[in-house]
Design a protein around this motif. Structure first.
Motif, PDB file in Angstrom:
ATOM      1  N   ASP A  75       0.799  -1.223   0.000  1.00 53.97           N
ATOM      2  CA  ASP A  75       0.000   0.000   0.000  1.00 53.97           C
ATOM      3  C   ASP A  75       0.833   1.276   0.000  1.00 53.97           C
ATOM      4  OD1 ASP A  75      -2.404  -1.515   0.255  1.00 53.97           O
ATOM      5  OD2 ASP A  75      -2.001  -1.746   2.386  1.00 53.97           O
ATOM      6  N   SER A  76       2.070   1.174   0.469  1.00 54.45           N
ATOM      7  CA  SER A  76       2.919   2.365   0.565  1.00 54.45           C
ATOM      8  C   SER A  76       4.353   1.985   0.234  1.00 54.45           C
ATOM      9  CB  SER A  76       2.860   2.950   1.981  1.00 54.45           C
ATOM     10  OG  SER A  76       3.485   2.055   2.903  1.00 54.45           O
ATOM     11  N   PRO A  77       5.155   2.970  -0.175  1.00 56.54           N
ATOM     12  CA  PRO A  77       6.573   2.670  -0.433  1.00 56.54           C
ATOM     13  C   PRO A  77       7.271   2.119   0.804  1.00 56.54           C
ATOM     14  CG  PRO A  77       5.986   4.811  -1.337  1.00 56.54           C
ATOM     15  CD  PRO A  77       4.823   4.366  -0.505  1.00 56.54           C
ATOM     16  N   GLU A  78       6.899   2.647   1.970  1.00 52.61           N
ATOM     17  CA  GLU A  78       7.535   2.202   3.202  1.00 52.61           C
ATOM     18  C   GLU A  78       7.198   0.740   3.498  1.00 52.61           C
ATOM     19  OE1 GLU A  78       7.143   6.440   2.883  1.00 52.61           O
ATOM     20  OE2 GLU A  78       5.576   4.904   2.931  1.00 52.61           O
ATOM     21  N   LYS A  79       5.949   0.363   3.287  1.00 54.30           N
ATOM     22  CA  LYS A  79       5.546  -1.013   3.533  1.00 54.30           C
ATOM     23  C   LYS A  79       6.198  -1.953   2.515  1.00 54.30           C
ATOM     24  CE  LYS A  79       1.495  -3.984   4.198  1.00 54.30           C
ATOM     25  NZ  LYS A  79       0.005  -4.040   4.206  1.00 54.30           N
ATOM     26  N   ALA A  80       6.295  -1.491   1.266  1.00 57.79           N
ATOM     27  CA  ALA A  80       6.957  -2.311   0.241  1.00 57.79           C
ATOM     28  C   ALA A  80       8.403  -2.574   0.625  1.00 57.79           C
ATOM     29  CB  ALA A  80       6.875  -1.623  -1.117  1.00 57.79           C
ATOM     30  N   GLN A  81       9.093  -1.539   1.114  1.00 56.98           N
ATOM     31  CA  GLN A  81      10.484  -1.712   1.531  1.00 56.98           C
ATOM     32  C   GLN A  81      10.569  -2.638   2.727  1.00 56.98           C
ATOM     33  OE1 GLN A  81      13.308  -0.294  -0.137  1.00 56.98           O
ATOM     34  NE2 GLN A  81      14.152  -1.968   1.102  1.00 56.98           N
ATOM     35  N   GLU A  82       9.606  -2.527   3.626  1.00 61.54           N
ATOM     36  CA  GLU A  82       9.577  -3.381   4.797  1.00 61.54           C
ATOM     37  C   GLU A  82       9.411  -4.851   4.393  1.00 61.54           C
ATOM     38  OE1 GLU A  82       7.070  -3.671   9.028  1.00 61.54           O
ATOM     39  OE2 GLU A  82       6.571  -2.143   7.521  1.00 61.54           O
ATOM     40  N   LEU A  83       8.523  -5.117   3.431  1.00 64.28           N
ATOM     41  CA  LEU A  83       8.324  -6.488   2.957  1.00 64.28           C
ATOM     42  C   LEU A  83       9.568  -7.015   2.250  1.00 64.28           C
ATOM     43  CD1 LEU A  83       4.679  -6.311   1.524  1.00 64.28           C
ATOM     44  CD2 LEU A  83       5.418  -7.272   3.706  1.00 64.28           C
ATOM     45  N   LEU A  84      10.209  -6.158   1.441  1.00 61.33           N
ATOM     46  CA  LEU A  84      11.412  -6.597   0.726  1.00 61.33           C
ATOM     47  C   LEU A  84      12.543  -6.886   1.704  1.00 61.33           C
ATOM     48  CD1 LEU A  84      12.547  -7.110  -2.116  1.00 61.33           C
ATOM     49  CD2 LEU A  84      13.352  -4.736  -2.132  1.00 61.33           C
ATOM     50  N   ASP A  85      12.681  -6.049   2.716  1.00 58.98           N
ATOM     51  CA  ASP A  85      13.714  -6.286   3.726  1.00 58.98           C
ATOM     52  C   ASP A  85      13.454  -7.607   4.457  1.00 58.98           C
ATOM     53  OD1 ASP A  85      14.948  -3.924   3.059  1.00 58.98           O
ATOM     54  OD2 ASP A  85      14.078  -2.774   4.717  1.00 58.98           O
ATOM     55  N   TRP A  86      12.176  -7.900   4.708  1.00 58.71           N
ATOM     56  CA  TRP A  86      11.840  -9.160   5.374  1.00 58.71           C
ATOM     57  C   TRP A  86      12.246 -10.342   4.500  1.00 58.71           C
ATOM     58  CZ3 TRP A  86       9.200 -13.589   4.464  1.00 58.71           C
ATOM     59  CH2 TRP A  86       8.939 -14.411   5.571  1.00 58.71           C
ATOM     60  N   LEU A  87      11.963 -10.259   3.188  1.00 61.52           N
ATOM     61  CA  LEU A  87      12.350 -11.342   2.280  1.00 61.52           C
ATOM     62  C   LEU A  87      13.863 -11.529   2.283  1.00 61.52           C
ATOM     63  CD1 LEU A  87      10.118 -10.906  -0.916  1.00 61.52           C
ATOM     64  CD2 LEU A  87       9.864 -12.581   0.922  1.00 61.52           C
ATOM     65  N   LYS A  88      14.602 -10.421   2.214  1.00 61.88           N
ATOM     66  CA  LYS A  88      16.059 -10.520   2.206  1.00 61.88           C
ATOM     67  C   LYS A  88      16.561 -11.163   3.493  1.00 61.88           C
ATOM     68  CE  LYS A  88      16.868  -6.472  -0.755  1.00 61.88           C
ATOM     69  NZ  LYS A  88      17.397  -5.083  -0.807  1.00 61.88           N
ATOM     70  N   GLY A  89      15.960 -10.787   4.610  1.00 61.83           N
ATOM     71  CA  GLY A  89      16.359 -11.378   5.873  1.00 61.83           C
ATOM     72  C   GLY A  89      16.041 -12.850   5.952  1.00 61.83           C
ATOM     73  N   PHE A  90      14.898 -13.231   5.399  1.00 60.44           N
ATOM     74  CA  PHE A  90      14.513 -14.639   5.414  1.00 60.44           C
ATOM     75  C   PHE A  90      15.482 -15.475   4.581  1.00 60.44           C
ATOM     76  CE2 PHE A  90      12.315 -18.286   3.606  1.00 60.44           C
ATOM     77  CZ  PHE A  90      11.727 -18.861   4.730  1.00 60.44           C
ATOM     78  N   VAL A  91      15.860 -14.941   3.430  1.00 60.68           N
ATOM     79  CA  VAL A  91      16.733 -15.682   2.513  1.00 60.68           C
ATOM     80  C   VAL A  91      18.125 -15.852   3.097  1.00 60.68           C
ATOM     81  CG1 VAL A  91      17.934 -15.507   0.303  1.00 60.68           C
ATOM     82  CG2 VAL A  91      15.478 -15.085   0.420  1.00 60.68           C
ATOM     83  N   THR A  92      18.625 -14.827   3.776  1.00 58.47           N
ATOM     84  CA  THR A  92      20.006 -14.859   4.263  1.00 58.47           C
ATOM     85  C   THR A  92      20.121 -15.371   5.689  1.00 58.47           C
ATOM     86  OG1 THR A  92      19.819 -12.543   4.957  1.00 58.47           O
ATOM     87  CG2 THR A  92      20.684 -12.985   2.738  1.00 58.47           C
ATOM     88  N   ALA A  93      18.984 -15.659   6.337  1.00 63.55           N
ATOM     89  CA  ALA A  93      19.035 -16.102   7.740  1.00 63.55           C
ATOM     90  C   ALA A  93      19.706 -17.456   7.856  1.00 63.55           C
ATOM     91  CB  ALA A  93      17.624 -16.178   8.297  1.00 63.55           C
TER      92      ALA A  93
END
Length: 730
Positions: A712-730
């Motif tokens: 819904d917002s650029p901030e939320k999109a960045q938050e979701l992308l950061d979560w994906l990156k964290g999940f992948v590299t965890a």
């Protein structure tokens, strides 16, 4: 089962003994357990087959065993170990089956199936080059494994193999292990077996120690990929081996593995490694065979190439193969866009259209796209047949006819189809409506193939068009010719510096099937937004009713707009063949993907950046509005969603670990946002409320893990992308 052919580089006077008798019923069951698309024993023997002809492979099995014989094939020699006295005894029972002219014997275990052929060939090669009496495989590992340890003297020579059960504290700290593959002359090997048997001992490692004690010439060959040493002695070890097999499927092909593999957009590979003229010819032979079997060979084929290194030579080589198979060839001169070949197949009534291209990949790549008679991409089952047959072909099974003879005989005809292609576009795009609009555009073909065709269309529209990066440059300016934000800085800069001079910036990728758009202010317009604009324009201005098809990584705003129109929307897997198939199923007016590809109903069954550029120009001329104005208008209907994407290099380990973690721990939330659904159709798509989503998907054309989000917002999109990156590299 189908018998495997021996490799061309077999060891002529060598014999392999594969120990497959097992110590007990449990170990024998593991040998016939599935591993990848094979079984443990089959995988081990398949590696040995690459070095030895079948008549020089001896498999030692348990008394009365018939299962392994059925699995491995009747072209091998089988001997039975009537009682399980030990591994040395198992080798001894094979004595009578060893051919008399054998000068070297390789002993390997069926329960160590992950050894690469390079490792086995390496130990045999060093044994012969150094004139050794005895040679063995070793590996240095950083974890405790149930293998004997290698002791060396100060000069680095192997002096002892210490069994696990005999290790003292100091020896347990040794990291070099005995893998368990040995090489020796048959007379020496069997003499040591006999001498040891006289003492009542039958373990193969004790035989190895006898060679060491005799102060013979001992050679070791070290393995550096420690995945190879994984043995199969339990269900847990079988599971570990399965992970390794899966991981290997995704290791980029190197000099010893140059198989042809189709992805979502054809076959692509690095030039000089996977992409060679030899591989190209084998692929064309497989396609020619398919056309002949299906009885469509009389229709001929269309062949063209783009501007990449080796594309022209490849197009000629392809033409020679089809001509050699009595299949006529229409060879397109110079460089051509991929959509022109897509158009050419149905236009000429050809069985297939073949284009030499690697699309938007980096300059060191090339490849092939194949189109069917209707211009559509073959589906997976058909491309699987192409690649499997091509990979099985030997060089001497490829039939060719020299290009000069082929041209003289009329089997290869050089013919340009640029004008029919342009004429077909101009029957759909309203050229007259654009004339008089006084539009001025700047175009970046990214050193690719669109300048002639798109330039002609824009000229016919009386559009003032300026082209940059139009020269023939196989290096594409030093980067991948993909029309995305990061690579269109020159185009964006010229529009910004022009201060209102240009109405539109357009770009096409290396083979011209993708589009990139920059508005009059210099803002890059995502393909997601462009698809929205074109769907609205086609439906509301041109009056072309129908739904829309998008791939799984493309904006859900298209679904919202479709609902507003009362039309159907359809989500499909990545790959434009799935988009066009979906369009046909629902009668959609538009199909597209966020990566820059689109087509409309009534045009070709493939993406076309040249056509898309012409349609965008028509939209601006007919509506009299700028891109920025049209976007604001559409957002009033659909609302806003914001997309982001990223990619990280995908290691083979990630290809195994990421799906496993997603399956083992089902998601209920992404950060503070509730998960409303999970879709595993193509990658893993995490569905959130209000059309928000996140997608993890491994690329089908590059070793990359792609991540997409919409929120819904650029901030939320960045938050979701950061979560994906964290999940992948965890």
């Amino acid at each position: 089962m189908t018998q495997q052919q021996p490799a061309a580089s077999t060891i002529d006077r060598g014999t392999a003994i594969v120990l497959a008798a097992g110590a007990d019923d449990a170990s024998r069951r593991l040998l016939v357990s599935p591993l990848g698309d094979s079984t443990v024993a089959e995988l081990a023997v398949a590696t040995v087959r690459k070095m030895f002809s079948p008549d020089r492979i001896i498999v030692v099995v348990a008394a009365g065993d018939t299962t392994l014989r059925a699995l491995l094939g009747d072209d091998l020699t089988y001997v039975e170990q009537t009682e399980p006295l030990g591994t040395g005894h198992a080798v001894g029972v094979a004595r009578a089956a060893v051919p008399a002219d054998t000068d070297v014997v390789l002993v390997a275990y069926a329960d160590t199936p992950l050894l690469r052929v390079d490792s086995l060939r390496g130990v045999v090669n060093r044994h012969q080059l150094k004139g050794a009496d005895f040679s063995l495989l070793t590996a240095v590992v950083d974890q405790p494994l149930p293998y004997g340890r290698i002791e060396r003297d100060e000069a680095g020579r192997v002096r002892a193999i210490v069994e696990v059960e005999d290790l003292d504290a100091d020896e347990a700290a040794i990291h070099e292990i005995n893998v368990g593959a040995y090489v020796a002359a048959p007379s020496d090997l069997f003499a040591q077996i006999d001498a040891l048997a006289a003492t009542g001992e039958h373990r193969l490692t004790k035989i190895a120690q006898r060679f060491l004690d005799a102060d013979d010439v001992i050679v070791s060959y070290q393995i550096y990929d420690t995945d190879e040493v994984q043995g199969i002695n339990s269900e847990a070890e079988l599971a570990l081996a399965a992970d390794i097999v899966l991981k290997r499927l995704f290791v980029p092909t190197k000099n010893t593995d140059t198989s042809i593999v189709f992805g979502t957009g054809g076959w692509r590979a690095v030039i000089g490694e996977g992409y060679t003229l030899g591989n190209l010819r084998r692929l064309c032979q497989a396609i020619a065979n398919e056309a002949t079997r299906k009885g469509i060979d009389h229709q001929g084929v269309v062949v063209g190439g783009d501007r990449r290194f080796l594309s022209r030579e490849s197009a000629v080589a392809a033409a020679e193969v089809f001509a050699g198979n009595n299949i006529s060839v229409l060879l397109l001169p110079d460089d051509v866009p991929t959509p022109l070949v897509t158009f050419a197949a149905p236009y000429t009534g050809s069985a297939y259209g073949i284009i030499i291209t690697s699309s938007h990949n980096p300059p060191e790549w090339n490849g092939v796209k194949v189109f069917r008679a209707d211009g559509s991409l073959p589906l997976d089952d058909e491309t699987d047949r192409f690649q499997d047959e091509a990979n099985a072909l030997r060089v001497d099974e490829v039939i060719t006819l020299d290009i000069h003879l082929a041209r003289k005989a009329g089997m290869v005809v050089d013919r340009a189809l640029t004008e029919p292609y342009i004429d077909a576009i101009e029957k759909i795009v309203d050229v007259e409506a654009v004339r008089g609009s006084d539009l001025r555009v700047i175009v970046d073909p990214m050193y690719g193939t669109s300048q002639l065709t798109l330039g002609t269309i824009l000229n016919d529209m009386r559009v003032r068009a300026e082209f940059i990066h139009g020269a023939h440059n196989p290096l594409f300016g030093g980067h991948a010719p993909a029309p995305d934000l990061q690579r269109l800085s020159s185009l964006i800069g010229m529009i910004e510096n022009g201060k209102g001079t240009y109405d539109l910036g357009m770009a096409t990728d290396g083979d011209s099937d993708r589009i990139g758009i920059v508005d009059e202010t210099g803002e890059y317009i995502s393909t997601n937004d462009l698809l929205l604009l074109l769907f609205w324009y086609l439906h509301e201005v041109r009056g072309e009713k129908g739904g829309v098809v998008r791939n799984i990584a493309t904006t859900h705003l298209l679904d919202r707009l479709a609902r507003h129109f009362g039309e159907e929307s359809r989500e499909v897997k990545v790959g434009f063949k799935h988009v066009t198939a979906g369009m046909e199923e629902i009668g959609a007016v538009l199909g597209g993907e966020s990566s820059g590809g689109l087509t409309i109903r009534g045009w070709i069954l493939g993406k076309d950046g040249i056509f898309a550029c012409a349609l965008v120009v028509e939209m601006l001329a007919v509506t009299g509005k700028r891109i920025s104005e049209l976007r604001s208008m559409i957002y009033e209907i659909t609302g806003r969603l914001y997309t982001l994407e990223a990619g990280v290099p995908s290691t083979p380990e990630m290809r195994v670990a990421v799906p496993r973690r997603l399956a083992a721990d089902p998601l209920t939330a992404v950060g503070p946002y509730a998960v409303v659904g999970i879709d595993h159709t193509d990658g893993t798509k995490i569905l959130l409320e209000n059309d928000n989503w996140a997608l993890l998907r491994f690329s089908g054309t590059e070793p990359v893990l792609r991540m997409f989000v919409e929120a819904d917002s650029p901030e939320k999109a960045q938050e979701l992308l950061d979560w994906l990156k964290g999940f992948v590299t965890a």
